[in-house]
Enzyme design. Structure first.
Site, PDB file in Angstrom:
ATOM      1  CD  GLU A 142      -3.091  -1.257   2.082  1.00 58.40           C
ATOM      2  OE1 GLU A 142      -3.048  -0.429   2.945  1.00 58.40           O
ATOM      3  OE2 GLU A 142      -4.115  -1.764   1.895  1.00 58.40           O
ATOM      4  CB  CYS A 152      13.016  15.108   5.269  1.00 59.88           C
ATOM      5  SG  CYS A 152      13.563  14.132   3.715  1.00 59.88           S
ATOM      6  CD  GLU A 300      -3.984  -6.437   2.580  1.00 53.55           C
ATOM      7  OE1 GLU A 300      -4.594  -5.449   2.977  1.00 53.55           O
ATOM      8  OE2 GLU A 300      -2.759  -6.065   2.404  1.00 53.55           O
TER       9      GLU A 300
HETATM   10  C1  GAL Z   1      -4.361  -2.959   4.681  1.00 52.17           C
HETATM   11  C2  GAL Z   1      -2.877  -3.487   4.711  1.00 52.17           C
HETATM   12  C3  GAL Z   1      -2.824  -4.640   5.556  1.00 52.17           C
HETATM   13  C4  GAL Z   1      -3.601  -4.468   6.985  1.00 52.17           C
HETATM   14  C5  GAL Z   1      -5.146  -4.452   6.739  1.00 52.17           C
HETATM   15  C6  GAL Z   1      -6.027  -4.262   7.775  1.00 52.17           C
HETATM   16  O1  GAL Z   1      -4.748  -1.844   4.321  1.00 52.17           O
HETATM   17  O2  GAL Z   1      -2.569  -3.530   3.518  1.00 52.17           O
HETATM   18  O3  GAL Z   1      -1.556  -4.614   5.770  1.00 52.17           O
HETATM   19  O4  GAL Z   1      -3.050  -3.302   7.559  1.00 52.17           O
HETATM   20  O5  GAL Z   1      -5.015  -3.076   5.800  1.00 52.17           O
HETATM   21  O6  GAL Z   1      -5.581  -3.004   8.415  1.00 52.17           O
HETATM   22 ZN    ZN Z   2      11.855  12.958   3.012  1.00 51.11          ZN
END
Ligand code: GAL
Ligand code: ZN
Length: 702
Positions: A142, A152, A300
């Site tokens: 993500e 920075c 996901e």
């Molecule tokens: C997504 C992320 C995962 C996990 C999931 C639940 O956005 O890619 O790693 O954090 O949300 O929070």
């Molecule tokens: Zn930076």
């Protein structure tokens, strides 16, 4: 079709792994994603790599016929790295360096960080680039999530360098940005700030260029990893997981070097009150498919109640996990991985539920997913060669979304109001949509699958940033016979985010046959009555027009001065009484509708119906008894075309009540071959897949 899960063997005792793999295989899973946050496990100290556990996990999974997508772990720089090089941490807009403790704590421009990124990615590619259990790679996780921009000093110099490349000279930059305003003329590149904390507000031109620069920085970050993996894992496919409608990164550009697009889909995360429909998810999926005009993966997919930061959202109702999976497939997913296999007992995401609860025993959600995977295996094979029918294009650009974020102009001019409402109107009618990057080619055609096949309708949804070239593409589409719908505030900004010294819609005024004489921004809640009377779809002069519809406009009111276009909608109250709000302009063989206000859903949908009729787009759902019935329906219909004149129709009920879809044409159930329709009743959250009955020509677009 690939079904699987996101799996974190490093978070569980290895004695458990064989049981996990067995349960996965029993559910029909053939793929898992692994390791995307496991840097500290793979490299506990600089240069000491410990891949044995991952080798073993791959082996256990492989024994059960499960392949892996390996994640590069660059979203989680380990504590030892941050301790040694705190300068890799990002700095916020107030100039404060953010601390270790969460994730995504890196500056994408930090040379020190990039050096370590290359080391770990190279080490992984070296170890697994030829591994038979690995099928693909996910880069980072993500990108841009949580916090996108870093403030920075490295980023500041990089921004100045980026500007020097874009503008060539300070004179050109000063001119484009209009630094004559507030005495901001720059006489050296080093003077140019990042848009962090300042008194008053930053120049909108600087802010837009900064948004582009930030997106480019992540695109570069991604490309560096792609290059390493191409060398080290030449036979594996590469992706990164996008976030649907996330707006900070230009996904059209980021998708370029990938082999396939994947994304993360949580329909039940903080659901909007009363939002039963799946339109926003459908739009996300259509965008993901449109980025490369190919099938995508859901890397996901929600598998249980979501729960971020200690708050827990409602549990998916029986049937919803299945529904959401089928929805992904209906929009073009070729793989669905559920997040996550088992709910974490430790760490920040203890309440973001996976397929299995904390205790690890299969329950209702496991059974539902297992059943879904089984059904998916029975899908008719020809669908693999099929494509969704998309007679409608909606234009989008990230430049434009950023320009809107910088200057929203009215709190009501949300993404929902500007774009999603038009999408939803198509979605409710079962009319497929492709998302096209503003400025790209817009061929006219039957509208099936890819832009090469063309479109019949183009929606230009309040596209503030529009170049003359983009405008001429729209004009060409209309001239050759397409129907164009244009929303308010279109064509007011140039690429530097300066306002055109022209009446709106600027470069699109000629093709719209209208200019905006004046405009008004309404306070929240204020509505103005509007009368709409659309012409006959063939635009025959003198022919009787359609029925008079009374409704309202809100948020924004363009007062239109037709110049070749016909007024077809008028404000009917206040000082705007009698002034045009909506126009139609015949252009070549096509027609352009300009809509100057945010119409209520009934009037907006009347315009959509008019456009569909004019463009000859037939909907798979038969004319409902009333427009109200369309507005109330939670049934989504997605039409696909395949070889040999075959069509399939996915029917998805997003509502908690049973619902009946009324179909055009003759259909059979894709699994049982039993005749279906004209009325098909779906259970709450029910799904049905139909195939066009042999010999039935409708519905068709000729
Ligand atoms: C997504 C992320 C995962 C996990 C999931 C639940 O956005 O890619 O790693 O954090 O949300 O929070
Ligand atoms: Zn930076």
């Amino acid at each position: 079709m690939w079904i699987g899960a996101d799996y974190y063997p490093e978070q569980w005792p290895k004695e458990r792994w064989p049981l996990d793999a067995e349960l996965m295989a029993r559910a029909g899973f053939r793929v898992v994603r692994l390791a995307e946050f496991a840097w500290a496990r793979m490299e506990p100290e600089e240069g000491r790599f410990t891949f044995d556990w991952l080798d073993e996990a791959l082996e256990v999974l492989g024994r059960h016929g499960i392949q892996a997508v390996l994640g590069t772990p660059t979203a989680t720089p380990p504590a030892w790295l941050v301790q040694a090089h705190p300068e890799i941490l990002p700095v916020d807009e107030d100039g404060v360096r953010v601390g270790f403790g969460g994730r995504r704590h890196y500056c994408p421009n930090s040379p020190e960080y990039l050096r370590h990124v290359e080391r770990i990615v190279e080490a992984m590619a070296h170890r697994y680039g030829q591994h038979p259990g690995v099928m693909a790679w996910q880069i980072d996780n993500e990108l841009g999530g949580h916090r996108t921009a870093c403030f920075c000093d490295t980023c500041r110099s990089a921004f100045q360098e980026w500007l020097r490349e874009r503008y060539g000279s300070l004179d050109a930059l000063n001119e484009a940005w209009g630094t004559a305003f507030w005495s901001q003329a720059y006489t050296s590149w080093q003077q140019i700030p990042l848009p962090g904390r300042t008194v008053a507000v930053h120049n909108p031109s600087l802010r837009l260029d900064h948004a582009r620069f930030v997106s480019d920085a992540y695109a570069r970050f991604l490309r560096r990893q792609v290059a390493i993996l191409r060398r080290g894992a030449p036979h594996h496919r590469i992706t990164t997981n996008f976030m649907g409608l996330f707006e900070d990164l230009d996904y059209f550009s980021l998708a370029g070097p990938l082999d396939f697009v994947s994304w993360d889909n949580y329909p039940g995360f903080r659901p909007a009150p009363g939002e039963a429909s799946g339109a926003a998810v459908a739009l996300s999926a259509d965008l993901m498919r449109s980025l490369r005009h190919r099938r995508f993966w859901v890397m996901e997919q929600q598998a249980g109640p979501t729960g971020w930061d200690g708050l827990i959202d409602p549990a998916p109702r029986p049937g919803q996990l299945r529904l959401w999976t089928w929805q992904a497939v209906a929009h073009g997913a070729e793989a669905v991985l559920y997040f996550r296999w088992r709910t974490a007992t430790k760490g920040a995401e203890q309440f973001w539920h996976g397929i299995l609860d904390h205790h690890g025993r299969p329950g209702r959600r496991y059974e539902e997913i297992r059943g879904t995977a089984e059904e998916l295996g029975l899908l008719p094979g020809w669908l693999e060669q099929a494509v969704p029918r998309t007679p409608v294009a909606i234009l989008m650009s990230y430049d434009d979304r950023w320009a809107w974020r910088i200057q929203p102009q009215n709190a009501g001019l949300t993404f929902e109001a500007r774009l999603l409402s038009w999408y939803r109107a198509m979605w409710r009618r079962g009319v497929g949509v492709g998302i096209v990057r503003a400025g790209d080619r817009l061929p006219l055609g039957p509208g099936s699958g890819a832009p090469a096949e063309g479109f019949r309708i183009v929606v230009v949804p309040s596209l503030m940033s529009l170049t003359p070239e983009g405008a001429s593409r729209i004009e060409g589409f209309a001239r050759s016979g397409g129907v164009v719908i244009v929303g308010p505030r279109t064509g007011i900004k140039d690429q530097a985010n300066a306002v055109y010294p022209l009446p709106p819609p600027g470069p699109l005024a000629g093709v719209c046959g209208v200019t905006v004489e004046e405009y008004d921004s309404f306070p929240v809640g204020k509505r103005i009555p509007v009368r709409l009377q659309l012409p006959r779809p063939d635009l025959e002069e003198g022919a009787p027009a359609g029925p008079v519809l009374q409704g309202t406009g809100a948020v924004w009111c363009d007062v239109l001065a037709p110049q070749g276009a016909r007024a077809v909608g008028w404000y009917t109250a206040d000082h705007l009484a009698g002034r045009p709000a909506v126009t139609v302009h015949p252009v070549g063989r096509g027609a352009v509708v300009y809509v100057g206000t945010l119409l209520d859903p009934q009037l907006q949908e009347a315009i959509v119906d008019w456009a569909l009729e004019r463009a000859g787009v037939e909907t798979p759902l038969s004319a409902p008894d009333s427009q109200a019935a369309v507005l109330a329906s939670d049934v989504e219909a997605v039409l696909w075309d395949g070889p040999g004149g075959r069509s399939a129709l996915f029917l998805l009920n997003h509502g908690a009540q049973a619902a009946t879809a009324h179909l055009r044409g003759r259909w059979v159930d894709a699994f049982t071959r039993a005749p279906a329709g004209p009325g098909v009743t779906l259970d709450p959250y029910g799904v049905t897949v139909l195939e066009k009955a042999p010999g039935d020509p409708s519905p068709g677009v000729s």
